[in-house]
Design a protein around this motif. Structure first.
Motif, PDB file in Angstrom:
ATOM      1  N   GLY A  62       0.819  -1.214   0.000  1.00  0.00           N
ATOM      2  CA  GLY A  62       0.000   0.000   0.000  1.00  0.00           C
ATOM      3  C   GLY A  62       0.850   1.260   0.000  1.00  0.00           C
ATOM      4  O   GLY A  62       0.524   2.248  -0.675  1.00  0.00           O
ATOM      5  N   ARG A  63       1.951   1.241   0.737  1.00  0.00           N
ATOM      6  CA  ARG A  63       2.865   2.387   0.760  1.00  0.00           C
ATOM      7  C   ARG A  63       3.569   2.550  -0.589  1.00  0.00           C
ATOM      8  O   ARG A  63       3.745   3.670  -1.074  1.00  0.00           O
ATOM      9  CB  ARG A  63       3.884   2.244   1.893  1.00  0.00           C
ATOM     10  N   ALA A  64       3.956   1.440  -1.208  1.00  0.00           N
ATOM     11  CA  ALA A  64       4.616   1.512  -2.521  1.00  0.00           C
ATOM     12  C   ALA A  64       3.657   2.051  -3.582  1.00  0.00           C
ATOM     13  O   ALA A  64       4.046   2.876  -4.417  1.00  0.00           O
ATOM     14  CB  ALA A  64       5.140   0.130  -2.926  1.00  0.00           C
ATOM     15  N   ILE A  65       2.413   1.617  -3.541  1.00  0.00           N
ATOM     16  CA  ILE A  65       1.412   2.106  -4.499  1.00  0.00           C
ATOM     17  C   ILE A  65       1.197   3.605  -4.292  1.00  0.00           C
ATOM     18  O   ILE A  65       1.127   4.378  -5.260  1.00  0.00           O
ATOM     19  CB  ILE A  65       0.088   1.320  -4.364  1.00  0.00           C
ATOM     20  N   ALA A  66       1.124   4.036  -3.031  1.00  0.00           N
ATOM     21  CA  ALA A  66       0.940   5.463  -2.730  1.00  0.00           C
ATOM     22  C   ALA A  66       2.107   6.276  -3.282  1.00  0.00           C
ATOM     23  O   ALA A  66       1.909   7.368  -3.844  1.00  0.00           O
ATOM     24  CB  ALA A  66       0.807   5.663  -1.225  1.00  0.00           C
ATOM     25  N   LYS A  67       3.306   5.755  -3.150  1.00  0.00           N
ATOM     26  CA  LYS A  67       4.490   6.450  -3.660  1.00  0.00           C
ATOM     27  C   LYS A  67       4.377   6.652  -5.171  1.00  0.00           C
ATOM     28  O   LYS A  67       4.636   7.733  -5.682  1.00  0.00           O
ATOM     29  CB  LYS A  67       5.755   5.656  -3.312  1.00  0.00           C
ATOM     30  N   VAL A  68       3.969   5.617  -5.876  1.00  0.00           N
ATOM     31  CA  VAL A  68       3.819   5.688  -7.330  1.00  0.00           C
ATOM     32  C   VAL A  68       2.741   6.696  -7.721  1.00  0.00           C
ATOM     33  O   VAL A  68       2.900   7.460  -8.670  1.00  0.00           O
ATOM     34  CB  VAL A  68       3.483   4.291  -7.911  1.00  0.00           C
ATOM     35  N   GLN A  69       1.661   6.703  -6.973  1.00  0.00           N
ATOM     36  CA  GLN A  69       0.529   7.565  -7.308  1.00  0.00           C
ATOM     37  C   GLN A  69       0.663   8.970  -6.735  1.00  0.00           C
ATOM     38  O   GLN A  69      -0.186   9.815  -6.975  1.00  0.00           O
ATOM     39  CB  GLN A  69      -0.775   6.913  -6.840  1.00  0.00           C
ATOM     40  N   GLY A  70       1.724   9.216  -5.969  1.00  0.00           N
ATOM     41  CA  GLY A  70       1.922  10.538  -5.387  1.00  0.00           C
ATOM     42  C   GLY A  70       0.972  10.845  -4.248  1.00  0.00           C
ATOM     43  O   GLY A  70       0.714  12.008  -3.936  1.00  0.00           O
ATOM     44  N   LYS A  72      -0.212  10.766  -0.182  1.00  0.00           N
ATOM     45  CA  LYS A  72       0.435  10.843   1.130  1.00  0.00           C
ATOM     46  C   LYS A  72       0.067   9.654   2.003  1.00  0.00           C
ATOM     47  O   LYS A  72       0.860   9.199   2.816  1.00  0.00           O
ATOM     48  CB  LYS A  72       0.041  12.147   1.821  1.00  0.00           C
ATOM     49  N   SER A  73      -1.140   9.153   1.835  1.00  0.00           N
ATOM     50  CA  SER A  73      -1.597   8.022   2.643  1.00  0.00           C
ATOM     51  C   SER A  73      -1.427   6.720   1.870  1.00  0.00           C
ATOM     52  O   SER A  73      -1.644   6.685   0.655  1.00  0.00           O
ATOM     53  CB  SER A  73      -3.076   8.187   2.984  1.00  0.00           C
ATOM     54  N   PRO A  74      -1.075   5.646   2.565  1.00  0.00           N
ATOM     55  CA  PRO A  74      -0.937   4.352   1.889  1.00  0.00           C
ATOM     56  C   PRO A  74      -2.251   3.928   1.226  1.00  0.00           C
ATOM     57  O   PRO A  74      -3.332   4.195   1.745  1.00  0.00           O
ATOM     58  CB  PRO A  74      -0.570   3.391   3.015  1.00  0.00           C
ATOM     59  N   SER A  75      -2.135   3.273   0.107  1.00  0.00           N
ATOM     60  CA  SER A  75      -3.311   2.726  -0.571  1.00  0.00           C
ATOM     61  C   SER A  75      -3.899   1.610   0.288  1.00  0.00           C
ATOM     62  O   SER A  75      -3.172   0.800   0.856  1.00  0.00           O
ATOM     63  CB  SER A  75      -2.923   2.163  -1.938  1.00  0.00           C
ATOM     64  N   THR A  76      -5.210   1.577   0.373  1.00  0.00           N
ATOM     65  CA  THR A  76      -5.875   0.507   1.124  1.00  0.00           C
ATOM     66  C   THR A  76      -6.271  -0.652   0.208  1.00  0.00           C
ATOM     67  O   THR A  76      -6.798  -1.654   0.685  1.00  0.00           O
ATOM     68  CB  THR A  76      -7.133   1.048   1.839  1.00  0.00           C
TER      69      THR A  76
END
Length: 185
Positions: A62-70, A72-76
């Motif tokens: 979830g954190r890696a996906i959030a990083k890719v998508q820009g 701030k919160s991890p993807s659920t």
């Protein structure tokens, strides 16, 4: 039609976008992967591997996906199922088996595994996304340079449903044809 036939399993297959918190054990998964690994595989290269994501592994994804998508919160998204199985094409050097064919083998393993999981009573859906082949996501999975992530099988218990929808049947006559006659014939 005999009970437990491949045709019966394929006809019964459906995608389960919502699943419960139950999941197959590691040992149960290994039994099914052993069978799924029997797909057609030119030169027996086994150009695939699977990565089990459970518990906090899903949060790291979830954190890696959030990083890719820009974000701030991890993807659920990875928390939608208790077990994610990352499907990885692990390309091997071969003069006989091109890269596309090796990816087809990895995809075949994933599809057969999804059928086996469904038949064993588990809800499964194959998920992808624009971030599937992003560097941060590949790094989170520990992929080598010769590997590509194809997506994840999200696996969990099948929730009770009052009414199961049916997928529209494929019109095989429109999709199967004969080879055209040669103009010389």
């Amino acid at each position: 039609m005999p009970s437990g036939s491949a045709l019966e399993a394929v006809r019964a297959r459906r995608s389960w976008s919502k699943v419960t918190d139950e999941a197959p054990t590691h040992a149960e998964l290994l039994t099914l992967v052993t069978a799924a690994g029997r797909v057609a595989d030119h030169s027996s290269l086994r150009p695939w591997r699977l990565i089990e994501l459970r518990g906090s592994d899903r949060e790291r994804l979830g954190r890696a996906i959030a990083k890719v998508q820009g974000d701030k919160s991890p993807s659920t998204k990875p928390l939608r199922a208790p077990l994610l199985i990352a499907v990885v094409a692990s390309y091997k050097k071969s003069d006989k088996v091109p890269r596309w064919e090796q990816e087809a083998v990895a995809s075949g393993v994933a599809h057969v595994l999804s059928l086996l999981l469904d038949e064993a009573g588990w809800g499964v859906i194959w998920r992808t996304g624009g971030y599937t082949r992003a560097k941060a996501v590949a790094k989170a999975h520990g992929l080598d340079k010769n590997e590509q992530l194809l997506g994840w099988l999200y696996v969990g218990g099948k929730p009770p449903r009052e009414r199961l929808g049916r997928r529209k049947a494929v019109e095989a006559r429109k999709l199967v044809s004969r080879m055209p006659a040669s103009k010389k014939d």
